[in-house]
Design an enzyme around this catalytic site. Structure first.
Site, PDB file in Angstrom:
ATOM      1  NE  ARG A 149      -2.410  -7.179  -4.820  1.00 15.80           N
ATOM      2  CZ  ARG A 149      -3.248  -7.281  -3.794  1.00 15.80           C
ATOM      3  NH1 ARG A 149      -2.777  -7.532  -2.610  1.00 15.80           N
ATOM      4  NH2 ARG A 149      -4.539  -7.145  -3.964  1.00 15.80           N
ATOM      5  CE  LYS A 183     -12.547  -7.153   2.336  1.00 13.39           C
ATOM      6  NZ  LYS A 183     -12.012  -6.838   1.024  1.00 13.39           N
ATOM      7  CB  SER A 218      -4.338  -6.953   3.847  1.00 12.19           C
ATOM      8  OG  SER A 218      -3.874  -5.667   3.552  1.00 12.19           O
ATOM      9  CG  HIS A 272      -1.905  -1.071   1.315  1.00 10.20           C
ATOM     10  ND1 HIS A 272      -2.084  -1.851   2.429  1.00 10.20           N
ATOM     11  CD2 HIS A 272      -2.820  -1.515   0.407  1.00 10.20           C
ATOM     12  CE1 HIS A 272      -3.054  -2.721   2.208  1.00 10.20           C
ATOM     13  NE2 HIS A 272      -3.509  -2.551   0.988  1.00 10.20           N
TER      14      HIS A 272
HETATM   15  P1  ADP Z   1      -9.467  -4.050  -1.051  1.00 11.40           P
HETATM   16  O1  ADP Z   1     -10.130  -4.910  -0.009  1.00 11.40           O
HETATM   17  O2  ADP Z   1     -10.294  -2.904  -1.519  1.00 11.40           O
HETATM   18  O3  ADP Z   1      -8.775  -4.784  -2.166  1.00 11.40           O
HETATM   19  P2  ADP Z   1      -6.871  -3.697   0.030  1.00 11.40           P
HETATM   20  O4  ADP Z   1      -6.501  -2.966   1.264  1.00 11.40           O
HETATM   21  O5  ADP Z   1      -6.653  -5.150  -0.004  1.00 11.40           O
HETATM   22  O6  ADP Z   1      -8.355  -3.319  -0.221  1.00 11.40           O
HETATM   23  O7  ADP Z   1      -6.156  -3.061  -1.213  1.00 11.40           O
HETATM   24  C1  ADP Z   1      -6.296  -1.702  -1.527  1.00 11.40           C
HETATM   25  C2  ADP Z   1      -5.557  -1.401  -2.817  1.00 11.40           C
HETATM   26  O8  ADP Z   1      -4.168  -1.635  -2.627  1.00 11.40           O
HETATM   27  C3  ADP Z   1      -5.953  -2.259  -4.009  1.00 11.40           C
HETATM   28  O9  ADP Z   1      -5.911  -1.457  -5.168  1.00 11.40           O
HETATM   29  C4  ADP Z   1      -4.879  -3.287  -4.068  1.00 11.40           C
HETATM   30  O10 ADP Z   1      -4.715  -3.773  -5.376  1.00 11.40           O
HETATM   31  C5  ADP Z   1      -3.699  -2.448  -3.650  1.00 11.40           C
HETATM   32  N1  ADP Z   1      -2.612  -3.268  -3.129  1.00 11.40           N
HETATM   33  C6  ADP Z   1      -2.646  -4.070  -2.067  1.00 11.40           C
HETATM   34  N2  ADP Z   1      -1.457  -4.696  -1.891  1.00 11.40           N
HETATM   35  C7  ADP Z   1      -0.661  -4.243  -2.891  1.00 11.40           C
HETATM   36  C8  ADP Z   1       0.681  -4.512  -3.302  1.00 11.40           C
HETATM   37  N3  ADP Z   1       1.436  -5.400  -2.667  1.00 11.40           N
HETATM   38  N4  ADP Z   1       1.162  -3.866  -4.373  1.00 11.40           N
HETATM   39  C9  ADP Z   1       0.373  -2.987  -5.047  1.00 11.40           C
HETATM   40  N5  ADP Z   1      -0.893  -2.718  -4.737  1.00 11.40           N
HETATM   41  C10 ADP Z   1      -1.398  -3.319  -3.675  1.00 11.40           C
END
Ligand code: ADP
Length: 164
Positions: A91, A42, A129, A18
């Site tokens: 990703r 969720k 996450s 992030h």
């Molecule tokens: P959501 O539940 O909306 O996917 P996340 O917190 O999992 O929320 O992810 C938020 C954003 O961060 C998404 O666009 C996700 O693709 C991006 N993201 C999460 N981890 C990574 C990473 N390792 N590299 C690039 N983008 C990431």
């Protein structure tokens, strides 16, 4: 003109993946609003207040990053705060397929808010996450996955959750 982008997500918890996206946003826009979406279907592992605090701590010295909680449709929130774009990280091809449909639906709902995608760097593209929560549950090493400023607190909060 002051430019603003919304980076929405659940941040359960915030990871170095992030951080890469937020830093990328800072290079393109004046303000990055990190939007913590409270999704009723969720519930998440960590309390929204903790997740918010951890993100804020990572950017305590960067006033161009604002962290806010929102309910409801992400694109409506983007419109409400005056963001011209939303930022998402990609990703994998699976991320792409999923994000593409969401971006197209959002474009239909609010054509004036566009989605920008950032390809995750090779050092971060395996971080999610979900994976971090699994490692926290089973005690795997989190080296390099979480920002140093939040790692001890995330570990302590997880220990409490998994004990009860
Ligand atoms: P959501 O539940 O909306 O996917 P996340 O917190 O999992 O929320 O992810 C938020 C954003 O961060 C998404 O666009 C996700 O693709 C991006 N993201 C999460 N981890 C990574 C990473 N390792 N590299 C690039 N983008 C990431």
């Amino acid at each position: 003109m002051h430019t603003k982008v919304l980076f929405p997500g659940s941040f359960d918890p915030i990871t170095n993946g992030h951080i890469e996206v937020i830093d990328y946003g800072l290079g393109l826009f004046d303000t990055v609003v990190v939007g913590l979406g409270i999704n009723t279907s969720k519930s998440g592992l960590f309390a929204p207040e903790d997740r918010l605090e951890w993100i804020r701590r990572c950017y305590a010295h960067e006033p161009r990053v604002q962290v806010e909680v929102y309910n409801g449709l992400t694109v409506h929130f983007a419109q409400q705060i005056g963001a011209s774009h939303m930022l998402r990280g990609l990703r994998t091809a699976v991320d792409f397929e999923y994000e593409k449909s969401i971006a197209l639906i959002n474009r239909q709902i609010c054509p004036d808010v566009r989605t920008l995608f950032m390809i995750a760097g090779p050092e971060w593209s395996h971080i999610s996450s979900t994976l971090v929560r699994e490692l926290l549950r089973f005690g795997g090493s989190l080296n390099g996955l979480l920002p140093d400023a939040v790692l001890p607190d995330v570990q302590a909060a997880a220990a409490q959750k998994f004990r009860s």
